[in-house]
Write a protein that holds these residues in place. Structure first.
Motif, short mmCIF file in Angstrom:
data_model
loop_
_atom_site.label_atom_id
_atom_site.label_comp_id
_atom_site.label_asym_id
_atom_site.label_seq_id
_atom_site.Cartn_x
_atom_site.Cartn_y
_atom_site.Cartn_z
N UNK A 187 21.90 20.60 39.44
CA UNK A 187 22.46 19.82 38.35
C UNK A 187 23.98 19.95 38.37
N UNK A 188 24.66 18.79 38.43
CA UNK A 188 26.12 18.78 38.54
C UNK A 188 26.74 18.18 37.29
N UNK A 204 21.58 18.39 25.80
CA UNK A 204 21.82 19.01 27.10
C UNK A 204 20.67 19.95 27.48
N UNK A 205 20.27 20.79 26.53
CA UNK A 205 19.15 21.71 26.80
C UNK A 205 17.90 20.94 27.18
N UNK A 206 17.65 19.84 26.48
CA UNK A 206 16.45 19.06 26.77
C UNK A 206 16.50 18.47 28.17
N UNK A 207 17.67 17.94 28.52
CA UNK A 207 17.71 17.28 29.82
C UNK A 207 17.63 18.29 30.96
N UNK A 208 18.23 19.47 30.78
CA UNK A 208 18.15 20.48 31.83
C UNK A 208 16.69 20.85 32.10
N UNK A 243 26.60 31.84 25.71
CA UNK A 243 25.35 32.43 25.23
C UNK A 243 24.19 31.43 25.14
N UNK A 244 24.48 30.18 24.77
CA UNK A 244 23.40 29.21 24.66
C UNK A 244 22.80 28.89 26.02
N UNK A 245 23.67 28.80 27.03
CA UNK A 245 23.21 28.52 28.38
C UNK A 245 22.35 29.68 28.88
N UNK A 246 22.82 30.88 28.62
CA UNK A 246 22.05 32.06 29.06
C UNK A 246 20.69 32.10 28.38
N UNK A 247 20.68 31.82 27.08
CA UNK A 247 19.41 31.83 26.36
C UNK A 247 18.46 30.79 26.94
N UNK A 248 18.99 29.62 27.20
CA UNK A 248 18.15 28.52 27.70
C UNK A 248 17.45 28.90 29.00
N UNK A 249 18.22 29.44 29.96
CA UNK A 249 17.60 29.68 31.26
C UNK A 249 16.86 31.02 31.31
N UNK A 250 17.25 31.97 30.46
CA UNK A 250 16.54 33.27 30.52
C UNK A 250 15.34 33.31 29.58
N UNK A 251 15.52 32.81 28.36
CA UNK A 251 14.45 32.97 27.37
C UNK A 251 13.66 31.69 27.13
N UNK A 252 14.21 30.55 27.53
CA UNK A 252 13.47 29.30 27.38
C UNK A 252 13.89 28.48 26.18
N UNK A 253 13.24 27.35 26.06
CA UNK A 253 13.66 26.35 25.08
C UNK A 253 13.49 26.82 23.64
#
Ligand code: ADP
Ligand code: ZN
Ligand code: ZN
Length: 749
Positions: A576-577, A594-598, A624-634
């Motif tokens: 994703x770019x 953004x979170x949804x589309x990722x 922090x939001x990016x880290x939460x998204x990819x580590x802990x999920x939606x």
């Protein structure tokens, strides 16, 4: 508003046997105009109507189709001036009681004129006054026409083509013109007595009967079983929010829930996002059930759409699968409503009558006593909040069925990495590895065209749209500068419009540029670019999909068009770019989107033996939001966002409505809103914010200013909006400035 309707399902019939004025029956009619009132007409003797009948009426000097909302109404004008209904249209096109109720509610809630709401609910053919049960004229061969040897026609190609088509079956005028057969050709064949027009009475539509079910050996997981059971044995009328990561088997839950309903002769309405209505989605339902399926999408002809509507209304279709406006489809034997990808933006109508089909689905299910399932891997914050507060039941599919591995997320921090044409070295390396391994790679970049900016190297001039607050996007293939907001196209721009220099260069990334870069980098592999430009031609998406499904190693470059309804099992790397604008947008919903589309794009990849990796190039890798998204999920990500919204007093913790004003100048639009503010009295439970310019103030040559109405209490919000509308309609300028109301807005554009 002056309409009234029976609250029970009883349809009352009225007729008038006499022409005596004192026994004349008057009807109130909703007409598709921006005016909010109803209009009264007299009913000619011997005509019968019900509430929901379509009637043709005189309106000024025009004749319009309206819908009867009240029979035996009391005209609000001198009875002598009441004009008669011109025609009562076929009852097969009447709005049914549940749809009338839904429309009436929507008109009230979205503060939109009821006549326009009815018009939105009717297929356009019925809206124009056609009668769905009327015989249609078809051209058929005569006995002498069927004896003609086509070879004998020699060079009369058009006639030969027409006779060939008629040999297969009779054709309507619409079908013949779609085949490019001219009316001149038709006339010449008619003159020779080879073909003639014939009135074909449509076969009556029978209720569907359900046949076999094809389970193809799937055993549901425990979580799926719990979800299915909860819906089938529901104990209250609350909606269900089915939250499950992509590939967790939500569709399987839908299929199992609807199976007993279909067997019992009940119909199911399924809403999908605009670009989710893919052949893959349709065949999931077709392969499972042996019932007639009606599909309602945007590229149907008016006739096909009206027929689909009728099949649903008469109960001859078991499953009705459609996009946003399908929410108004009447069902004779309603069984359930399903809204797939409930977070999707396409459920919100963004102009004219602005409504949310997802929210109307919940309302309609309540009115009709039906179960409703909202499904998503990335539910909207509104729906999650409704689950939190106990308004919805949350059904969770936390694990995938056996054999379906979750994808792995990886962040590449672009702040410390050198990039070449938008790709870091690490990413280039990973792409090469996957291709060499005979796997497929998907590059996501949510911008079509070559580059979003065209800049002059000598004076830094940037090409802007003259009609919008937007930069022009450079398209390489056509050598054009295109405005993605109003469609303006400039050809052959070779010189700077400021200093006349010829040193123009494209800046930034679009799908075409990435396509070019990757083609040069990996010349031995095919690069497929999939965006709105490359899929415009009918059938092109299907041919892309079949090329991808051969499984040969390839690079797919695409926009969010790839994020719905598709699964690409051979893709093992999603990159994703250029996603960072989601972190600094002025739109408070940007991070949620953004979170949804990722996760939606990431979830397209991989399969059991080849799990997918999702690599995100971002300067916000430590956010922090990016880290939460990819580590802990939606769920964790969304919970964090909800907390922020709560602290900021933003939806879903408060309710919004936007009054948009549009004018030829920014000042006119702003002054218009200011004059509203000066006139309305605002209660202290309501806040008015504005006027503020829309995020893109100037669009297609018009300037937009917003007034945002905010309240923690829905009824206060609605009372205030009603008050504002009344005030606005009395303003002398209300006809000069185009203005509209948007309840529960999803963007500030
Ligand atoms: P979603 O709609 O949540 O993305 P699907 O229903 O499409 O998920 O399921 C993803 C894949 O897993 C499909 O190929 C489906 O046939 C399969 N699947 C679903 N449920 C099960 C199950 N219980 N056991 C095995 N495979 C399943
Ligand atoms: Zn210049
Ligand atoms: Zn423009």
């Amino acid at each position: 508003m002056g309409y009234s309707m029976p609250t029970s399902g009883i349809m009352m019939f009225y007729s008038c046997a006499s022409t005596m004025p004192d026994s004349t029956i008057f009807v109130a009619v909703a007409i598709p105009t921006p005016l909010r009132n109803l209009f009264h007409y007299s009913l000619p003797a011997n005509e019968r109507v019900t509430i929901g009948s379509r009637v043709r009426v005189p309106f000024g000097s025009r004749k319009l189709i309206g819908v009867v909302t009240e029979v035996n109404s009391r005209p609000d004008i001198d009875i002598a001036k009441v004009r008669p209904v011109l025609e009562v249209l076929g009852a097969g096109g009447n709005l049914t009681e549940p749809i009338l109720r839904l429309c009436r509610w929507a008109s009230d809630y979205y503060h939109h004129p009821i006549g326009e709401v009815f018009a939105a609910a009717l297929p356009s053919l019925l809206r124009k006054g056609a009668d769905p049960q009327e015989p249609s004229q078809i051209l058929i061969l005569t006995p002498s026409g069927s004896l003609i040897d086509q070879q004998s026609l020699g060079r009369a190609h058009a006639q030969r083509k027409l006779l060939g088509a008629l040999q297969q079956s009779g054709r309507t005028r619409e079908e013949l013109s779609a085949m490019d057969i001219s009316s001149q050709t038709i006339r010449s064949i008619e003159k020779k007595d080879w073909a003639k027009w014939h009135a074909e009475v449509p076969a009556p539509l029978e209720p569907f009967s359900s046949g076999s079910v094809n389970h193809s050996g799937i055993t549901v997981t425990e979580e799926q079983a719990t979800a299915i059971d909860a819906v089938q044995n529901r104990t209250d009328g609350k909606p269900f929010l089915l939250y499950g990561v992509t590939g967790s088997g939500k569709t399987e839950v839908y299929l199992r829930v609807i199976e007993p309903l279909l067997k019992a002769g009940k119909q199911v309405l399924i809403l999908v996002p605009e670009i989710g209505l893919t052949p893959q989605t349709i065949s999931r339902f077709q392969d499972r059930f042996d019932v007639p399926i009606t599909i309602l999408h945007s590229s149907l002809t008016d006739k096909q759409r009206a027929l689909g509507w009728l099949q649903a209304r008469e109960g001859s279709a078991g499953i009705i699968l459609g996009t946003r406006s399908a929410i108004y489809t009447p069902l004779k034997f309603p069984g359930a409503i399903i809204v797939d990808e409930e977070h999707d933006a396409s459920y919100k109508q963004q102009d004219g009558f602005r409504y949310s089909a997802r929210d109307l689905a919940v309302l309609r299910a309540g009115f009709e006593g039906l179960p409703v399932i909202l499904g998503s891997a990335t539910p909207s914050l509104e729906s999650l909040h409704n689950a939190d507060s106990g308004k919805y039941h949350l059904l969770e599919l936390a694990t995938r069925p056996p054999g379906i591995e979750p994808e792995r997320y990886e962040l590449l921090d672009t702040r410390h990495l050198e990039q070449k044409d938008g790709l870091t070295r690490a990413l280039r390396h990973r792409i090469g590895e996957r291709l060499a391994n005979k796997e497929q790679v998907l590059i996501f970049i949510n911008r079509r065209g070559f580059a979003p900016v065209m800049i002059c190297n000598d004076c830094s001039w940037i090409a802007h749209c003259s009609r919008c607050d937007a930069k022009l996007t450079y398209h390489l293939n056509t050598n054009t500068l295109v405005c993605h907001h109003c469609g303006t196209i400039s050809h052959n721009i070779t010189r700077c419009q400021s200093c006349r220099s010829s040193q123009l260069s494209p800046l930034g990334l679009g799908t075409q540029r990435i396509e070019q870069t990757l083609t040069a980098m990996f010349p031995e592999f095919p690069v497929l670019r999939i965006d709105r430009d490359s899929t415009r031609r009918k059938g092109s998406m299907e041919s892309f999909i079949s090329e991808i499904n051969t499984g040969e190693s390839a690079i797919l470059v695409g926009t969010q068009i790839l994020a719905k309804g598709h699964h690409f099992p051979n893709v093992t790397l999603v990159a994703m770019l250029d996603i960072d604008s989601g972190f600094y947008s002025a739109d408070f919903r940007a991070t949620e989107k953004l979170g949804q589309i990722i996760l939606q794009v990431g979830g397209r990849s991989g399969r059991a033996d080849k799990p997918g990796t999702v690599t995100i190039q971002t300067a916000f890798a430590t956010h922090p939001l990016m880290e939460t998204l990819v580590q802990d999920g939606y769920f964790e990500f969304a919970t964090g966002l909800l907390q922020e919204r709560k602290e900021a007093g933003l939806p879903p913790f408060t309710f919004h409505a936007i009054i948009r004003a549009e004018a030829n100048s920014s000042t006119t639009a702003r002054l218009f809103l200011e004059s509203i503010i000066a006139k309305v009295q605002v209660r202290n439970t309501v806040n008015l914010l504005g006027p503020i310019p829309a995020l893109m103030e100037k669009k297609a040559g018009r300037y937009r200013q917003l007034l945002i109405v905010i309240s923690a209490n829905r009824s206060d919000l609605h009372r205030e909006v009603r008050h504002i509308i009344q005030t606005t309609e009395s303003l002398p300028d209300s006809k000069k400035v185009r203005w509209s109301v948007d309840v529960d807005p999803t963007d500030m554009f």
